[in-house]
Write an enzyme that holds these catalytic residues in place. Structure first.
Site, PDB file in Angstrom:
ATOM      1  N   THR A  32       0.826  -1.199   0.000  1.00  0.00           N
ATOM      2  CA  THR A  32       0.000   0.000   0.000  1.00  0.00           C
ATOM      3  C   THR A  32       0.863   1.252   0.000  1.00  0.00           C
ATOM      4  O   THR A  32       1.985   1.270   0.502  1.00  0.00           O
ATOM      5  CB  THR A  32      -0.938   0.042   1.223  1.00  0.00           C
ATOM      6  OG1 THR A  32      -0.182   0.379   2.396  1.00  0.00           O
ATOM      7  CG2 THR A  32      -1.630  -1.292   1.431  1.00  0.00           C
ATOM      8  N   ASP A  56      -4.168   5.709   2.359  1.00  0.00           N
ATOM      9  CA  ASP A  56      -3.775   6.741   3.302  1.00  0.00           C
ATOM     10  C   ASP A  56      -4.268   6.244   4.658  1.00  0.00           C
ATOM     11  O   ASP A  56      -5.476   6.068   4.851  1.00  0.00           O
ATOM     12  CB  ASP A  56      -4.430   8.072   2.926  1.00  0.00           C
ATOM     13  CG  ASP A  56      -4.057   9.213   3.868  1.00  0.00           C
ATOM     14  OD1 ASP A  56      -3.688   8.933   5.031  1.00  0.00           O
ATOM     15  OD2 ASP A  56      -4.140  10.378   3.450  1.00  0.00           O
ATOM     16  N   ASN A  79       4.150   0.221   8.868  1.00  0.00           N
ATOM     17  CA  ASN A  79       5.383   0.929   8.572  1.00  0.00           C
ATOM     18  C   ASN A  79       5.167   2.418   8.279  1.00  0.00           C
ATOM     19  O   ASN A  79       6.091   3.214   8.405  1.00  0.00           O
ATOM     20  CB  ASN A  79       6.058   0.267   7.359  1.00  0.00           C
ATOM     21  CG  ASN A  79       7.208   1.075   6.807  1.00  0.00           C
ATOM     22  OD1 ASN A  79       8.247   1.218   7.441  1.00  0.00           O
ATOM     23  ND2 ASN A  79       7.029   1.630   5.616  1.00  0.00           N
ATOM     24  N   SER A 130       8.255   1.338  15.480  1.00  0.00           N
ATOM     25  CA  SER A 130       8.518   2.425  16.403  1.00  0.00           C
ATOM     26  C   SER A 130       9.852   3.032  15.985  1.00  0.00           C
ATOM     27  O   SER A 130      10.074   3.313  14.809  1.00  0.00           O
ATOM     28  CB  SER A 130       8.540   1.914  17.840  1.00  0.00           C
ATOM     29  OG  SER A 130       8.885   2.930  18.743  1.00  0.00           O
ATOM     30  N   TYR A 144       7.562  13.646  17.494  1.00  0.00           N
ATOM     31  CA  TYR A 144       7.794  12.362  16.834  1.00  0.00           C
ATOM     32  C   TYR A 144       8.043  11.281  17.887  1.00  0.00           C
ATOM     33  O   TYR A 144       7.466  10.192  17.818  1.00  0.00           O
ATOM     34  CB  TYR A 144       8.990  12.458  15.893  1.00  0.00           C
ATOM     35  CG  TYR A 144       9.380  11.142  15.272  1.00  0.00           C
ATOM     36  CD1 TYR A 144       8.600  10.561  14.278  1.00  0.00           C
ATOM     37  CD2 TYR A 144      10.530  10.458  15.686  1.00  0.00           C
ATOM     38  CE1 TYR A 144       8.941   9.343  13.705  1.00  0.00           C
ATOM     39  CE2 TYR A 144      10.879   9.242  15.125  1.00  0.00           C
ATOM     40  CZ  TYR A 144      10.088   8.691  14.139  1.00  0.00           C
ATOM     41  OH  TYR A 144      10.437   7.478  13.587  1.00  0.00           O
ATOM     42  N   LYS A 148       5.888   7.762  18.863  1.00  0.00           N
ATOM     43  CA  LYS A 148       6.462   6.417  18.907  1.00  0.00           C
ATOM     44  C   LYS A 148       6.339   5.804  20.306  1.00  0.00           C
ATOM     45  O   LYS A 148       6.165   4.592  20.452  1.00  0.00           O
ATOM     46  CB  LYS A 148       7.921   6.447  18.453  1.00  0.00           C
ATOM     47  CG  LYS A 148       8.089   6.799  16.980  1.00  0.00           C
ATOM     48  CD  LYS A 148       7.278   5.868  16.090  1.00  0.00           C
ATOM     49  CE  LYS A 148       7.477   6.129  14.614  1.00  0.00           C
ATOM     50  NZ  LYS A 148       6.644   5.231  13.764  1.00  0.00           N
ATOM     51  N   THR A 179      16.922   6.174   4.836  1.00  0.00           N
ATOM     52  CA  THR A 179      15.588   6.211   4.245  1.00  0.00           C
ATOM     53  C   THR A 179      15.219   7.669   3.995  1.00  0.00           C
ATOM     54  O   THR A 179      16.017   8.571   4.209  1.00  0.00           O
ATOM     55  CB  THR A 179      14.559   5.567   5.183  1.00  0.00           C
ATOM     56  OG1 THR A 179      14.422   6.388   6.358  1.00  0.00           O
ATOM     57  CG2 THR A 179      15.003   4.173   5.596  1.00  0.00           C
TER      58      THR A 179
END
Length: 269
Positions: A32, A56, A79, A130, A144, A148, A179
């Site tokens: 997705t 989404d 993810n 996480s 952020y 997590k 990433t």
């Protein structure tokens, strides 16, 4: 025996590497992403073993549509997520809510949509992403980290709730990898002059960190999952393991021990 994986956020980073490696291994994947054009190349890898779904995670109706593709799901990888970078007073209300809508409520909605499938099957495995920020927080990632920490909190409780249904839960805690987290996925605020020392400290610490390879990280995660003995919490990368151990043993335990005796002052007589 091949598995069926449901993975969110597969256009870049860990999600993309998951799909590529799993298809090469012969598994089936519901991949997705918010924009389907970003993942069309997966069809060339295994057209009959991959289903592409526009998703989404903040839109519950899209989650429901993507769940029932292969008739069963063995593993759900939550993810999707992104980082909000800045100091607390500079964040807008919209930025704060969006951070939790994606990183927290998006994960919860995927779990709520797939849980009936897992319960009906009598098995399943949630892989909830996480970060080492789920154990330690520092500027400029306060919100952020909070998102997590929330994922870690509900995942730990859910792991107990779901275990009697044959459902496993693993919290993945990556270090810093190459990433898009530090690229276009990172949402940044303006930098107020009074916080410059904190930004400089962050940049200095970042320059000393060895950036990991996402493909290697996903290979490691997959190997642990397929061995069948995945732990509740899985640090990914030595920097993650070190940071989490340091946070628990040095910061939290030292402070707890220093105030342990005085905590009794709050007890009833």
């Amino acid at each position: 025996m091949s598995k069926v994986w449901f993975i969110t956020g597969t256009s870049t980073g860990f999600g993309r590497h998951f799909v590529e490696q799993l298809l090469q291994a012969g598994d089936r994947v519901v991949a997705t992403a918010r924009k389907l054009e970003a993942i069309q190349d997966f069809k060339a890898l295994a057209p009959d073993r991959v289903h592409l779904a526009a998703l989404d995670v903040t839109k519950v109706d899209q989650i429901q549509e993507a769940v029932a593709i292969f008739g069963k799901i063995d593993i759900v990888v939550n993810n999707s997520g992104y980082g909000l970078f800045g100091m607390l007073e500079v964040y807008t209300e919209e930025q704060i809510r969006k951070q939790f809508d994606v990183n927290v409520f998006g994960v919860l909605d995927v779990i709520r949509a797939t849980l009936p499938v897992f319960k009906h099957q009598g098995f399943g495995h949630y892989i909830n992403f996480s970060s080492f920020f789920g154990a330690v927080s520092f500027p400029p990632f306060s919100l952020y980290a909070a998102s997590k920490i929330a994922v870690e909190g509900f995942s730990e409780a859910f792991a107990i709730e779901f275990a009697s249904f044959g459902i496993k839960t693993t919290i993945v805690e990556p270090a810093v990898f190459a990433t898009e987290f530090l690229g276009h996925s990172l949402e940044q605020t303006e930098k107020k002059p009074e916080y410059i020392p904190y930004y400089e400290a962050y940049e200095k610490n970042l320059s000393n960190i060895k950036i990991g390879e996402p493909a290697k990280a996903v290979q490691y995660i997959n190997s642990v999952i397929k061995e069948g003995n995945a732990p509740l919490r899985l640090p990914v990368g030595s920097q993650s393991a070190y940071s989490i151990r340091d946070a628990y043993s040095k910061r939290r335990m030292e402070e707890l021990n220093a105030w342990y005796d005085r905590s009794t002052e709050a007890d009833s007589n």
